[in-house]
Write an enzyme that holds these catalytic residues in place. Structure first.
Site, PDB file in Angstrom:
ATOM      1  N   LYS A 178      16.676  22.373  -8.920  1.00  0.00           N
ATOM      2  CA  LYS A 178      16.219  20.785  -9.037  1.00  0.00           C
ATOM      3  C   LYS A 178      17.595  20.248 -10.327  1.00  0.00           C
ATOM      4  CE  LYS A 178      11.560  20.829  -9.980  1.00  0.00           C
ATOM      5  NZ  LYS A 178      10.460  20.019 -10.152  1.00  0.00           N
TER       6      LYS A 178
ATOM      7  N   HIS B  42       0.785  -1.122   0.198  1.00  0.00           N
ATOM      8  CA  HIS B  42      -0.108  -0.200  -0.256  1.00  0.00           C
ATOM      9  C   HIS B  42       1.119   1.197   0.367  1.00  0.00           C
ATOM     10  CE1 HIS B  42      -3.697  -2.904   1.624  1.00  0.00           C
ATOM     11  NE2 HIS B  42      -2.374  -3.176   1.933  1.00  0.00           N
TER      12      HIS B  42
ATOM     13  N   GLU C 200      10.462   9.846 -16.041  1.00  0.00           N
ATOM     14  CA  GLU C 200       8.847  10.039 -16.560  1.00  0.00           C
ATOM     15  C   GLU C 200       9.071   9.428 -17.962  1.00  0.00           C
ATOM     16  OE1 GLU C 200       7.771  14.160 -14.295  1.00  0.00           O
ATOM     17  OE2 GLU C 200      10.554  13.811 -14.548  1.00  0.00           O
TER      18      GLU C 200
ATOM     19  N   SER D 246      15.795  22.478 -14.445  1.00  0.00           N
ATOM     20  CA  SER D 246      14.515  23.138 -14.051  1.00  0.00           C
ATOM     21  C   SER D 246      15.028  24.797 -14.980  1.00  0.00           C
ATOM     22  CB  SER D 246      14.287  23.312 -13.250  1.00  0.00           C
ATOM     23  OG  SER D 246      13.318  24.861 -13.175  1.00  0.00           O
TER      24      SER D 246
END
Ligand code: ARG
Length: 469
Positions: free
Chosen positions: A289, A162, A296, A283
Protein backbone atom coordinates in the site's frame (compact mmCIF):
# COMPACT_ATOMS: atom_id res chain seq x y z
CA UNK A 1 -8.55 37.13 50.71
CA UNK A 2 -6.86 40.36 51.47
CA UNK A 3 -7.65 43.70 49.90
CA UNK A 4 -4.12 43.60 48.64
CA UNK A 5 -4.71 40.46 46.53
CA UNK A 6 -7.75 41.88 44.80
CA UNK A 7 -6.03 45.18 44.33
CA UNK A 8 -3.23 43.26 42.54
CA UNK A 9 -5.47 43.29 39.49
CA UNK A 10 -5.23 46.27 37.16
CA UNK A 11 -8.97 46.69 37.77
CA UNK A 12 -8.81 45.75 41.49
CA UNK A 13 -9.73 49.13 42.98
CA UNK A 14 -13.37 48.42 43.85
CA UNK A 15 -12.89 44.78 44.90
CA UNK A 16 -12.76 43.52 48.49
CA UNK A 17 -11.74 39.91 47.98
CA UNK A 18 -9.57 37.99 45.57
CA UNK A 19 -10.91 36.26 42.49
CA UNK A 20 -11.96 32.63 42.93
CA UNK A 21 -9.28 30.36 41.52
CA UNK A 22 -11.70 28.56 39.20
CA UNK A 23 -12.94 31.88 37.87
CA UNK A 24 -9.41 32.99 37.21
CA UNK A 25 -8.65 29.82 35.23
CA UNK A 26 -11.95 30.03 33.38
CA UNK A 27 -11.70 33.64 32.31
CA UNK A 28 -7.99 33.93 31.57
CA UNK A 29 -7.25 34.05 27.85
CA UNK A 30 -3.57 34.79 27.95
CA UNK A 31 -2.44 31.34 26.85
CA UNK A 32 -4.30 31.90 23.57
CA UNK A 33 -4.17 35.64 23.04
CA UNK A 34 -0.47 36.07 23.89
CA UNK A 35 -0.11 35.45 20.17
CA UNK A 36 -1.38 39.01 19.74
CA UNK A 37 1.58 40.50 21.63
CA UNK A 38 3.33 42.02 18.58
CA UNK A 39 0.09 43.67 17.45
CA UNK A 40 -0.74 44.81 20.98
CA UNK A 41 2.64 46.51 21.23
CA UNK A 42 2.30 48.16 17.82
CA UNK A 43 -1.15 49.43 18.73
CA UNK A 44 0.03 50.77 22.07
CA UNK A 45 2.95 52.60 20.50
CA UNK A 46 0.59 54.23 18.00
CA UNK A 47 -1.82 55.14 20.78
CA UNK A 48 0.93 56.67 22.96
CA UNK A 49 2.34 58.71 20.06
CA UNK A 50 -1.12 59.99 19.21
CA UNK A 51 -1.75 60.98 22.84
CA UNK A 52 1.58 62.81 22.80
CA UNK A 53 0.80 64.64 19.58
CA UNK A 54 -2.59 65.66 20.96
CA UNK A 55 -1.03 67.02 24.15
CA UNK A 56 -2.69 64.41 26.37
CA UNK A 57 0.65 62.86 27.38
CA UNK A 58 3.93 64.66 27.98
CA UNK A 59 6.67 63.96 25.41
CA UNK A 60 8.92 62.35 28.05
CA UNK A 61 6.14 59.94 29.02
CA UNK A 62 5.58 59.00 25.38
CA UNK A 63 9.27 58.39 24.96
CA UNK A 64 9.43 56.22 28.09
CA UNK A 65 6.38 54.22 26.96
CA UNK A 66 7.73 53.58 23.47
CA UNK A 67 11.14 52.66 24.84
CA UNK A 68 9.58 50.35 27.45
CA UNK A 69 7.36 48.71 24.85
CA UNK A 70 10.44 48.04 22.72
CA UNK A 71 11.95 46.20 25.64
CA UNK A 72 8.77 44.20 26.22
CA UNK A 73 8.77 43.34 22.51
CA UNK A 74 12.33 42.06 22.80
CA UNK A 75 11.45 39.93 25.84
CA UNK A 76 8.46 38.43 24.06
CA UNK A 77 10.54 37.67 20.96
CA UNK A 78 13.30 36.13 23.06
CA UNK A 79 10.82 33.99 24.99
CA UNK A 80 11.91 35.46 28.32
CA UNK A 81 8.64 37.32 28.93
CA UNK A 82 6.83 35.82 31.92
CA UNK A 83 3.14 35.35 31.07
CA UNK A 84 0.91 35.39 34.14
CA UNK A 85 -2.55 33.80 34.04
CA UNK A 86 -3.72 35.93 36.94
CA UNK A 87 -3.27 38.97 34.71
CA UNK A 88 -5.99 37.54 32.44
CA UNK A 89 -4.96 38.49 28.96
CA UNK A 90 -2.21 39.73 26.68
CA UNK A 91 -3.17 43.37 27.18
CA UNK A 92 -2.86 43.40 30.96
CA UNK A 93 0.26 41.25 30.95
CA UNK A 94 2.01 43.70 28.69
CA UNK A 95 0.76 46.79 30.52
CA UNK A 96 1.82 45.35 33.88
CA UNK A 97 5.30 44.53 32.62
CA UNK A 98 5.61 47.96 31.03
CA UNK A 99 4.79 49.63 34.34
CA UNK A 100 7.24 47.36 36.13
CA UNK A 101 9.90 48.55 33.69
CA UNK A 102 9.19 52.28 33.44
CA UNK A 103 7.06 53.07 36.49
CA UNK A 104 4.55 55.93 36.53
CA UNK A 105 4.50 56.61 32.76
CA UNK A 106 3.32 53.03 32.12
CA UNK A 107 0.14 53.77 34.07
CA UNK A 108 -0.67 56.63 31.71
CA UNK A 109 -0.72 54.51 28.54
CA UNK A 110 -4.34 53.40 28.93
CA UNK A 111 -5.64 57.00 28.88
CA UNK A 112 -8.56 57.40 26.46
CA UNK A 113 -8.78 53.73 25.51
CA UNK A 114 -10.37 50.54 26.77
CA UNK A 115 -9.46 46.91 26.33
CA UNK A 116 -12.56 46.74 24.16
CA UNK A 117 -11.19 48.91 21.37
CA UNK A 118 -7.67 47.70 22.13
CA UNK A 119 -8.47 44.02 21.55
CA UNK A 120 -10.44 44.86 18.42
CA UNK A 121 -7.44 46.70 16.98
CA UNK A 122 -4.96 43.98 17.95
CA UNK A 123 -7.11 41.28 16.44
CA UNK A 124 -7.72 43.22 13.22
CA UNK A 125 -3.97 43.69 12.82
CA UNK A 126 -3.39 39.99 13.43
CA UNK A 127 -6.14 38.85 11.05
CA UNK A 128 -4.88 41.18 8.34
CA UNK A 129 -1.37 39.73 8.56
CA UNK A 130 -2.78 36.22 8.41
CA UNK A 131 -4.88 37.05 5.36
CA UNK A 132 -1.83 38.45 3.59
CA UNK A 133 -0.13 35.10 4.28
CA UNK A 134 -3.06 33.16 2.84
CA UNK A 135 -2.83 35.28 -0.28
CA UNK A 136 0.88 34.53 -0.66
CA UNK A 137 0.12 30.81 -0.27
CA UNK A 138 -2.73 31.00 -2.80
CA UNK A 139 -0.47 32.72 -5.33
CA UNK A 140 2.15 30.03 -4.83
CA UNK A 141 -0.40 27.26 -5.40
CA UNK A 142 -1.78 28.99 -8.51
CA UNK A 143 1.76 29.29 -9.82
CA UNK A 144 2.35 25.56 -9.38
CA UNK A 145 -0.97 24.65 -11.03
CA UNK A 146 -0.25 26.90 -14.01
CA UNK A 147 3.21 25.40 -14.32
CA UNK A 148 1.87 21.84 -14.31
CA UNK A 149 -0.91 22.83 -16.72
CA UNK A 150 1.64 24.20 -19.19
CA UNK A 151 3.33 20.77 -19.20
CA UNK A 152 0.06 19.00 -19.95
CA UNK A 153 -1.77 20.94 -22.64
CA UNK A 154 -1.54 17.81 -24.84
CA UNK A 155 -2.30 15.28 -22.10
CA UNK A 156 -5.88 14.05 -22.38
CA UNK A 157 -8.14 12.47 -19.82
CA UNK A 158 -11.84 11.75 -19.55
CA UNK A 159 -13.69 14.81 -18.33
CA UNK A 160 -16.57 13.62 -16.16
CA UNK A 161 -20.06 14.59 -15.23
CA UNK A 162 -21.76 12.42 -12.57
CA UNK A 163 -18.26 10.93 -12.18
CA UNK A 164 -18.98 9.15 -15.47
CA UNK A 165 -16.61 9.64 -18.41
CA UNK A 166 -18.21 12.34 -20.57
CA UNK A 167 -15.90 14.10 -23.02
CA UNK A 168 -12.16 14.28 -23.48
CA UNK A 169 -10.46 17.27 -21.91
CA UNK A 170 -6.85 18.24 -21.47
CA UNK A 171 -5.22 17.75 -18.08
CA UNK A 172 -4.25 21.41 -18.38
CA UNK A 173 -7.90 22.46 -18.55
CA UNK A 174 -8.65 20.32 -15.50
CA UNK A 175 -5.78 21.80 -13.44
CA UNK A 176 -6.59 25.33 -14.56
CA UNK A 177 -10.16 24.93 -13.32
CA UNK A 178 -8.63 24.76 -9.83
CA UNK A 179 -6.26 27.63 -10.54
CA UNK A 180 -9.29 29.83 -11.29
CA UNK A 181 -11.02 28.75 -8.08
CA UNK A 182 -7.96 29.73 -6.05
CA UNK A 183 -7.68 32.95 -8.01
CA UNK A 184 -11.24 33.86 -6.95
CA UNK A 185 -10.33 32.90 -3.38
CA UNK A 186 -7.45 35.34 -3.59
CA UNK A 187 -9.79 38.12 -4.74
CA UNK A 188 -12.29 37.24 -2.03
CA UNK A 189 -9.56 37.64 0.59
CA UNK A 190 -8.51 40.98 -0.94
CA UNK A 191 -12.06 42.17 -0.64
CA UNK A 192 -12.38 40.98 2.96
CA UNK A 193 -9.18 42.81 3.86
CA UNK A 194 -10.83 46.12 2.93
CA UNK A 195 -13.17 45.58 5.87
CA UNK A 196 -10.49 44.20 8.20
CA UNK A 197 -8.17 47.17 7.73
CA UNK A 198 -10.21 49.63 9.78
CA UNK A 199 -8.89 50.95 13.08
CA UNK A 200 -11.40 50.82 15.97
CA UNK A 201 -9.06 52.57 18.43
CA UNK A 202 -10.71 55.61 19.94
CA UNK A 203 -14.07 53.92 20.42
CA UNK A 204 -12.88 53.33 24.02
CA UNK A 205 -15.24 51.13 26.07
CA UNK A 206 -18.23 51.75 23.79
CA UNK A 207 -19.19 55.43 23.69
CA UNK A 208 -16.04 57.18 22.54
CA UNK A 209 -13.90 59.35 24.80
CA UNK A 210 -13.73 62.85 26.24
CA UNK A 211 -10.00 63.17 25.48
CA UNK A 212 -9.13 65.09 22.31
CA UNK A 213 -7.90 61.99 20.47
CA UNK A 214 -7.11 61.58 16.76
CA UNK A 215 -8.18 58.08 15.63
CA UNK A 216 -7.01 58.85 12.09
CA UNK A 217 -3.46 59.23 13.31
CA UNK A 218 -3.55 55.85 15.06
CA UNK A 219 -4.86 54.26 11.86
CA UNK A 220 -2.04 55.81 9.83
CA UNK A 221 0.55 54.72 12.40
CA UNK A 222 -0.54 51.08 12.22
CA UNK A 223 -0.93 51.22 8.43
CA UNK A 224 -4.71 50.86 8.19
CA UNK A 225 -6.49 52.93 5.54
CA UNK A 226 -9.80 53.19 7.44
CA UNK A 227 -11.12 54.48 10.76
CA UNK A 228 -14.29 53.47 12.62
CA UNK A 229 -17.30 55.75 12.33
CA UNK A 230 -19.44 54.47 15.22
CA UNK A 231 -17.92 53.65 18.59
CA UNK A 232 -20.51 51.00 19.48
CA UNK A 233 -20.11 49.22 16.17
CA UNK A 234 -16.32 49.47 16.50
CA UNK A 235 -16.14 47.44 19.73
CA UNK A 236 -19.01 45.02 18.99
CA UNK A 237 -18.25 44.14 15.36
CA UNK A 238 -16.74 40.75 14.58
CA UNK A 239 -17.83 40.51 10.91
CA UNK A 240 -14.21 40.82 9.97
CA UNK A 241 -13.43 37.49 11.66
CA UNK A 242 -16.52 35.72 10.36
CA UNK A 243 -15.84 36.90 6.82
CA UNK A 244 -12.20 35.85 6.99
CA UNK A 245 -13.09 32.37 8.22
CA UNK A 246 -15.75 32.16 5.50
CA UNK A 247 -13.02 32.91 2.94
CA UNK A 248 -10.95 30.13 4.50
CA UNK A 249 -13.95 27.78 4.34
CA UNK A 250 -14.27 28.31 0.60
CA UNK A 251 -10.52 27.78 0.16
CA UNK A 252 -10.80 24.51 2.11
CA UNK A 253 -13.83 23.43 0.03
CA UNK A 254 -11.77 23.91 -3.12
CA UNK A 255 -8.76 22.11 -1.66
CA UNK A 256 -11.00 19.29 -0.51
CA UNK A 257 -12.46 18.73 -4.00
CA UNK A 258 -8.96 18.56 -5.40
CA UNK A 259 -8.01 16.12 -2.62
CA UNK A 260 -10.97 13.93 -3.45
CA UNK A 261 -9.87 13.76 -7.08
CA UNK A 262 -6.30 12.94 -6.16
CA UNK A 263 -7.52 10.16 -3.88
CA UNK A 264 -9.62 8.71 -6.71
CA UNK A 265 -6.86 9.17 -9.25
CA UNK A 266 -4.37 7.40 -7.00
CA UNK A 267 -6.62 4.33 -6.82
CA UNK A 268 -5.31 1.69 -9.25
CA UNK A 269 -8.76 1.53 -10.92
CA UNK A 270 -7.97 5.04 -12.24
CA UNK A 271 -4.19 5.06 -11.92
CA UNK A 272 -4.05 8.63 -13.25
CA UNK A 273 -1.45 9.73 -10.68
CA UNK A 274 1.47 8.24 -8.85
CA UNK A 275 1.81 9.95 -5.51
CA UNK A 276 5.30 11.23 -4.89
CA UNK A 277 6.87 9.05 -2.16
CA UNK A 278 7.56 12.10 -0.02
CA UNK A 279 3.81 12.82 0.10
CA UNK A 280 2.41 9.34 0.72
CA UNK A 281 2.47 6.88 3.57
CA UNK A 282 2.52 3.11 3.80
CA UNK A 283 0.46 0.59 5.72
CA UNK A 284 1.80 -1.11 8.81
CA UNK A 285 0.34 -4.45 7.71
CA UNK A 286 -0.19 -4.38 3.92
CA UNK A 287 3.18 -4.06 2.21
CA UNK A 288 1.77 -3.14 -1.22
CA UNK A 289 0.00 0.00 0.00
CA UNK A 290 0.79 3.60 -0.69
CA UNK A 291 -1.84 5.80 0.86
CA UNK A 292 -2.90 9.35 -0.03
CA UNK A 293 -3.03 10.40 3.63
CA UNK A 294 -2.15 14.02 2.99
CA UNK A 295 -5.12 14.49 0.69
CA UNK A 296 -7.39 12.59 3.07
CA UNK A 297 -6.35 14.65 6.07
CA UNK A 298 -6.80 17.87 4.15
CA UNK A 299 -10.30 16.76 3.17
CA UNK A 300 -10.89 16.00 6.86
CA UNK A 301 -9.52 19.29 8.11
CA UNK A 302 -12.04 21.09 5.91
CA UNK A 303 -14.67 20.10 8.47
CA UNK A 304 -12.61 21.68 11.22
CA UNK A 305 -12.61 25.05 9.42
CA UNK A 306 -16.36 24.86 8.77
CA UNK A 307 -16.67 24.18 12.50
CA UNK A 308 -14.70 27.34 13.27
CA UNK A 309 -17.04 29.34 11.03
CA UNK A 310 -20.09 27.86 12.73
CA UNK A 311 -18.59 28.64 16.15
CA UNK A 312 -18.09 32.30 15.20
CA UNK A 313 -21.51 32.79 13.64
CA UNK A 314 -23.12 31.22 16.68
CA UNK A 315 -20.96 33.23 19.06
CA UNK A 316 -22.21 36.54 17.70
CA UNK A 317 -25.84 35.82 16.94
CA UNK A 318 -27.35 36.48 20.35
CA UNK A 319 -25.15 39.27 21.65
CA UNK A 320 -26.68 42.60 22.58
CA UNK A 321 -24.51 45.63 21.86
CA UNK A 322 -21.73 46.20 22.60
CA UNK A 323 -18.77 44.25 23.97
CA UNK A 324 -19.64 41.06 25.80
CA UNK A 325 -17.07 38.75 27.29
CA UNK A 326 -18.33 36.03 24.95
CA UNK A 327 -16.31 37.82 22.29
CA UNK A 328 -13.11 36.59 23.87
CA UNK A 329 -14.03 33.26 22.27
CA UNK A 330 -13.50 34.75 18.80
CA UNK A 331 -9.78 34.15 18.74
CA UNK A 332 -9.18 30.43 19.01
CA UNK A 333 -11.41 29.51 16.06
CA UNK A 334 -9.50 32.01 13.97
CA UNK A 335 -6.09 30.77 15.12
CA UNK A 336 -7.19 27.23 14.37
CA UNK A 337 -8.40 28.19 10.90
CA UNK A 338 -5.26 30.17 10.18
CA UNK A 339 -3.02 27.25 11.12
CA UNK A 340 -5.12 24.83 9.06
CA UNK A 341 -5.58 26.85 5.90
CA UNK A 342 -1.96 28.06 5.73
CA UNK A 343 -0.52 24.58 6.21
CA UNK A 344 -2.99 23.04 3.75
CA UNK A 345 -2.24 25.55 1.00
CA UNK A 346 1.51 25.15 1.44
CA UNK A 347 1.28 21.39 1.40
CA UNK A 348 -0.96 21.27 -1.66
CA UNK A 349 1.46 23.50 -3.60
CA UNK A 350 4.42 21.29 -2.65
CA UNK A 351 2.53 18.09 -3.45
CA UNK A 352 1.18 19.29 -6.81
CA UNK A 353 4.66 20.42 -7.83
CA UNK A 354 5.80 16.80 -7.56
CA UNK A 355 2.64 14.93 -8.53
CA UNK A 356 3.37 12.15 -11.01
CA UNK A 357 0.71 12.19 -13.74
CA UNK A 358 0.25 9.03 -15.85
CA UNK A 359 -0.97 10.09 -19.32
CA UNK A 360 -1.11 6.47 -20.66
CA UNK A 361 -3.67 5.52 -18.04
CA UNK A 362 -5.74 8.59 -18.82
CA UNK A 363 -5.72 7.76 -22.53
CA UNK A 364 -6.62 4.13 -21.82
CA UNK A 365 -9.73 5.23 -19.97
CA UNK A 366 -10.69 7.58 -22.80
CA UNK A 367 -10.68 4.65 -25.22
CA UNK A 368 -12.58 2.34 -22.93
CA UNK A 369 -15.21 4.99 -22.27
CA UNK A 370 -16.04 5.78 -25.95
CA UNK A 371 -15.40 9.44 -25.29
CA UNK A 372 -15.43 10.16 -29.00
CA UNK A 373 -19.05 9.01 -29.43
CA UNK A 374 -20.37 12.59 -29.32
CA UNK A 375 -17.84 13.52 -32.00
CA UNK A 376 -19.16 10.81 -34.32
CA UNK A 377 -22.76 11.90 -33.74
CA UNK A 378 -21.87 15.53 -34.50
CA UNK A 379 -20.04 14.34 -37.63
CA UNK A 380 -23.18 12.61 -38.90
CA UNK A 381 -25.26 15.68 -38.11
CA UNK A 382 -22.73 17.67 -40.14
CA UNK A 383 -23.43 15.32 -43.04
CA UNK A 384 -27.15 16.07 -42.85
CA UNK A 385 -28.49 13.37 -40.52
CA UNK A 386 -31.04 14.40 -37.85
CA UNK A 387 -29.43 14.40 -34.40
CA UNK A 388 -31.78 11.71 -33.02
CA UNK A 389 -30.93 9.36 -35.91
CA UNK A 390 -27.23 10.13 -35.50
CA UNK A 391 -27.49 9.37 -31.78
CA UNK A 392 -29.11 6.03 -32.56
CA UNK A 393 -26.58 5.02 -35.25
CA UNK A 394 -23.65 5.84 -32.98
CA UNK A 395 -25.28 3.97 -30.11
CA UNK A 396 -25.34 0.83 -32.27
CA UNK A 397 -21.70 1.34 -33.28
CA UNK A 398 -20.71 1.66 -29.61
CA UNK A 399 -22.53 -1.55 -28.71
CA UNK A 400 -20.77 -3.35 -31.55
CA UNK A 401 -17.30 -2.09 -30.61
CA UNK A 402 -17.85 -2.68 -26.91
CA UNK A 403 -18.77 -6.33 -27.48
CA UNK A 404 -15.37 -6.80 -29.12
CA UNK A 405 -13.53 -4.68 -26.58
CA UNK A 406 -12.47 -2.23 -29.27
CA UNK A 407 -12.73 1.54 -29.50
CA UNK A 408 -14.71 3.33 -32.25
CA UNK A 409 -11.41 4.48 -33.72
CA UNK A 410 -10.34 0.82 -34.03
CA UNK A 411 -13.22 -0.09 -36.37
CA UNK A 412 -12.55 -0.27 -40.10
CA UNK A 413 -14.26 2.10 -42.54
CA UNK A 414 -16.36 -0.86 -43.76
CA UNK A 415 -17.48 -1.68 -40.25
CA UNK A 416 -18.35 1.95 -39.54
CA UNK A 417 -20.29 2.29 -42.80
CA UNK A 418 -22.38 -0.60 -41.55
CA UNK A 419 -23.98 1.93 -39.18
CA UNK A 420 -24.32 4.81 -41.64
CA UNK A 421 -23.39 5.18 -45.28
CA UNK A 422 -22.74 8.86 -44.62
CA UNK A 423 -19.45 7.82 -42.97
CA UNK A 424 -16.38 8.28 -45.18
CA UNK A 425 -12.58 8.20 -44.78
CA UNK A 426 -12.53 11.65 -43.07
CA UNK A 427 -14.22 10.08 -40.02
CA UNK A 428 -10.89 9.00 -38.53
CA UNK A 429 -9.69 12.52 -37.86
CA UNK A 430 -13.02 13.14 -36.12
CA UNK A 431 -12.54 10.07 -33.93
CA UNK A 432 -9.06 11.18 -32.91
CA UNK A 433 -9.13 12.34 -29.29
CA UNK A 434 -6.56 15.07 -29.70
CA UNK A 435 -8.52 16.55 -32.55
CA UNK A 436 -11.72 16.35 -30.53
CA UNK A 437 -10.04 18.44 -27.85
CA UNK A 438 -8.40 20.85 -30.30
CA UNK A 439 -11.76 21.52 -31.96
CA UNK A 440 -13.07 22.98 -28.70
CA UNK A 441 -11.36 26.22 -29.56
CA UNK A 442 -14.15 28.60 -28.56
CA UNK A 443 -13.31 30.88 -25.60
CA UNK A 444 -12.98 28.99 -22.32
CA UNK A 445 -12.98 25.58 -24.01
CA UNK A 446 -10.49 22.76 -23.58
CA UNK A 447 -8.82 23.30 -26.98
CA UNK A 448 -5.13 24.16 -26.82
CA UNK A 449 -5.69 27.72 -28.04
CA UNK A 450 -8.04 28.82 -25.24
CA UNK A 451 -6.05 26.78 -22.70
CA UNK A 452 -2.82 28.54 -23.62
CA UNK A 453 -4.73 31.81 -23.37
CA UNK A 454 -5.72 30.97 -19.79
CA UNK A 455 -2.13 30.11 -18.94
CA UNK A 456 -0.96 33.43 -20.33
CA UNK A 457 -3.64 35.34 -18.41
CA UNK A 458 -2.78 33.71 -15.10
CA UNK A 459 0.93 34.21 -15.67
CA UNK A 460 0.39 37.89 -16.39
CA UNK A 461 -1.65 38.17 -13.18
CA UNK A 462 1.10 36.46 -11.15
CA UNK A 463 3.73 38.76 -12.65
CA UNK A 464 1.72 41.84 -11.84
CA UNK A 465 1.12 40.59 -8.33
CA UNK A 466 4.83 40.03 -7.73
CA UNK A 467 5.67 43.44 -9.14
CA UNK A 468 3.19 45.05 -6.74
CA UNK A 469 4.82 43.49 -3.66
N1 ARG B 1 -9.47 39.41 26.78
C1 ARG B 1 -10.56 40.19 26.33
C2 ARG B 1 -11.07 39.68 24.97
O1 ARG B 1 -10.36 39.00 24.33
C3 ARG B 1 -10.15 41.62 26.16
C4 ARG B 1 -11.26 42.59 26.35
C5 ARG B 1 -11.76 42.55 27.73
N2 ARG B 1 -12.72 43.58 27.96
C6 ARG B 1 -13.53 43.58 29.04
N3 ARG B 1 -14.36 44.54 29.15
N4 ARG B 1 -13.44 42.60 29.93
O2 ARG B 1 -12.18 39.94 24.59
Amino acid sequence: MSRKEAAGKLWGGRFETATNRLVEDYTASVQADRRLAPQDIRGSMAHARMLGRQGVLRPEDVEAIVEGLRQVEAEVAAGTFVWRDELEDVHMNIEARLTELIGEAGKRLHTGRSRNDQVALDFRLHVDEALAQWQACLAELIDVLVHRAAEHVQTLLPGCTHLQPAQPVSLAQHLLAYAWMFRRDFDRVSDARKRVRISPLGAAALAGTTYPIDPGMVAREVGFPGVFTNSMDAVADRDFVMESVFCASVIMAHLSRLCEELILWANPAFGFVRLPDAFATGSSIMPQKKNPDVAELMRGKTGRVYGDLTALLTLVKGLPLTYNRDLQEDKEPFFDTDRTVSASLRLMAAMMAEMGFVPERMLAMLRRGFLNATELADYLVGKGLAFRDAHHAVGRAVAFAEAQERGLEDLSLEELRGFSLLITEDVFSVLDYHQAVARRAAPGGTGDVPVRGQIADLRAWLRELRASL
